[in-house]
Design an enzyme around this catalytic site. Structure first.
Site, PDB file in Angstrom:
ATOM      1  N   HIS A 186      -4.191 -34.562 -24.343  1.00 58.15           N
ATOM      2  CA  HIS A 186      -4.654 -33.341 -24.985  1.00 58.15           C
ATOM      3  C   HIS A 186      -4.768 -33.592 -26.486  1.00 58.15           C
ATOM      4  CE1 HIS A 186      -4.106 -30.403 -21.528  1.00 58.15           C
ATOM      5  NE2 HIS A 186      -3.603 -31.531 -21.053  1.00 58.15           N
ATOM      6  N   ARG A 219     -10.596 -28.113 -13.272  1.00 56.50           N
ATOM      7  CA  ARG A 219      -9.225 -27.794 -12.853  1.00 56.50           C
ATOM      8  C   ARG A 219      -8.340 -27.545 -14.082  1.00 56.50           C
ATOM      9  NH1 ARG A 219      -4.044 -29.169 -13.878  1.00 56.50           N
ATOM     10  NH2 ARG A 219      -4.724 -31.344 -14.006  1.00 56.50           N
ATOM     11  N   ASP A 220      -8.138 -28.552 -14.900  1.00 53.28           N
ATOM     12  CA  ASP A 220      -7.219 -28.416 -16.026  1.00 53.28           C
ATOM     13  C   ASP A 220      -7.761 -27.459 -17.070  1.00 53.28           C
ATOM     14  OD1 ASP A 220      -4.911 -28.857 -17.373  1.00 53.28           O
ATOM     15  OD2 ASP A 220      -5.359 -30.890 -18.028  1.00 53.28           O
ATOM     16  N   ASN A 253      -7.915 -30.514 -23.430  1.00 54.27           N
ATOM     17  CA  ASN A 253      -8.005 -31.948 -23.159  1.00 54.27           C
ATOM     18  C   ASN A 253      -8.961 -32.611 -24.147  1.00 54.27           C
ATOM     19  OD1 ASN A 253      -6.675 -32.306 -20.267  1.00 54.27           O
ATOM     20  ND2 ASN A 253      -7.872 -30.429 -20.221  1.00 54.27           N
ATOM     21  N   HIS A 295      -4.232 -39.533 -19.509  1.00 50.91           N
ATOM     22  CA  HIS A 295      -4.592 -38.110 -19.591  1.00 50.91           C
ATOM     23  C   HIS A 295      -3.986 -37.569 -20.872  1.00 50.91           C
ATOM     24  CE1 HIS A 295      -5.155 -33.951 -17.847  1.00 50.91           C
ATOM     25  NE2 HIS A 295      -4.212 -33.703 -18.750  1.00 50.91           N
ATOM     26  N   CYS A 306      -2.585 -25.810 -21.265  1.00 47.43           N
ATOM     27  CA  CYS A 306      -1.770 -25.781 -20.044  1.00 47.43           C
ATOM     28  C   CYS A 306      -0.875 -24.550 -20.016  1.00 47.43           C
ATOM     29  CB  CYS A 306      -0.908 -27.049 -19.954  1.00 47.43           C
ATOM     30  SG  CYS A 306       0.170 -27.095 -18.510  1.00 47.43           S
TER      31      CYS A 306
END
Length: 303
Positions: free
Chosen positions: A214, A13-14, A254, A212, A245
């Site tokens: 990066h 997803r990300d 990430n 979460h 993002c």
């Protein structure tokens, strides 16, 4: 310091959302299955968002159907999907998803850019999502607070601001996973440890807390260590450092799953991940056209 950790894989997803060329569903399925076979038990497979906003996620229904086929189907891991609103949660329930990840930003500026709502409006939307969860007991809820540390438009976020938003979330939801997100990758380990320590003082034991992050400034692993020291045992990671993002200009990928596995396992802290089997997922990620990848171990193995 030896308590085991749980990694939540977010690359489908990300990671995928920033790739411009549309990735074939078969390629997405192959990576997700490789991740599952490597031992990842929680995988964010996609998002129920408007295809005009993120075209890469337009195939979410087909993807979920394909994942349910075959012997190694999505019953072997918790299937997580991002939803920005109640409609997304309803669609996820129709597809029998096990968990929805409702995301909004602590920063007003980023929330308006990202979901076109004020923070108060997103909190109202969260109430509507919670109602969907209550009607579908097979589905669990996660709430991710983006820009918990830094906003790409407004700069550093006041920790108290994050804690105040966190308190409003826990007033709305019970037994919910909560993620504090370093969306831009600009957080500092000292700030990470301080914020999570204060968050744990505020929360009760009914909430699982996730970090979460990066790796924009190369401090993702240091930030993971700081979060662990504060008590965090759940971490979002992305194989091959997949990420970036579209709504956070300048943010890199990430933190790499393989880097986090190496970091914890080297310290005698179990992740439950098979590093050898994880290599297949890395190799598949490297074949994706337009992928923004990172990860120290991946680069070392290539040299």
């Amino acid at each position: 310091m030896s308590a085991a950790v749980t990694l939540i894989e977010v690359s489908p997803r990300d990671g995928f959302q920033s790739v411009v060329p549309i990735i074939p569903v078969a390629d997405k399925v192959a990576i997700i299955r490789a991740l599952s076979q490597a031992g990842l038990k929680h995988i964010e497979v996609g998002a129920f968002v408007h295809p005009k906003a993120i075209p890469q996620m337009a195939d979410i229904n087909q993807l979920l159907v394909e994942l349910r086929r075959g012997d190694d189907n999505c019953d072997s891991f918790e299937s997580i999907v991002l939803v920005p609103n109640q409609r997304g949660a309803v669609l996820a329930a129709q597809q029998q998803c096990q968990r929805v990840n409702f995301v909004f930003s602590v920063s007003e500026a980023h929330n308006l850019k990202n979901v076109r709502k004020s923070v108060d409006q997103s909190l109202q939307e969260l109430r509507a999502v919670q109602q969907v969860i209550e009607k579908n007991p097979q589905m669990q809820l996660r709430v991710s607070l983006a820009t918990s540390f830094d906003c790409p438009f407004a700069g550093a976020v006041d920790p108290q601001r994050c804690l105040d938003v966190l308190a409003q979330v826990t007033d709305i939801c019970v037994n919910v996973q909560i993620a504090l997100c370093d969306t831009t990758g600009r957080a500092h380990p000292f700030k990470v440890e301080q914020l999570f320590s204060k968050a744990f003082e505020q929360l009760d034991n009914s909430h699982q807390v996730i970090f979460h992050c990066h790796d924009t400034y190369g401090m993702a692993i240091a930030n993971v260590a700081a979060a662990y020291r504060s008590g965090v045992r759940f971490f979002d990671t992305a194989v091959a450092g997949f990420g970036g993002c579209p709504f956070a200009p300048g943010a890199s990928g990430n933190v790499a799953t393989e880097d986090v596995v190496y970091f914890f396992e080297s310290a005698g802290i179990s992740t439950g991940i098979d590093s050898e089997k994880l290599r297949l997922a890395i190799q598949l990620a490297e074949k994706i056209e337009g992928a923004q990848l990172g990860g120290a171990i991946r680069l070392l193995n290539r040299n």
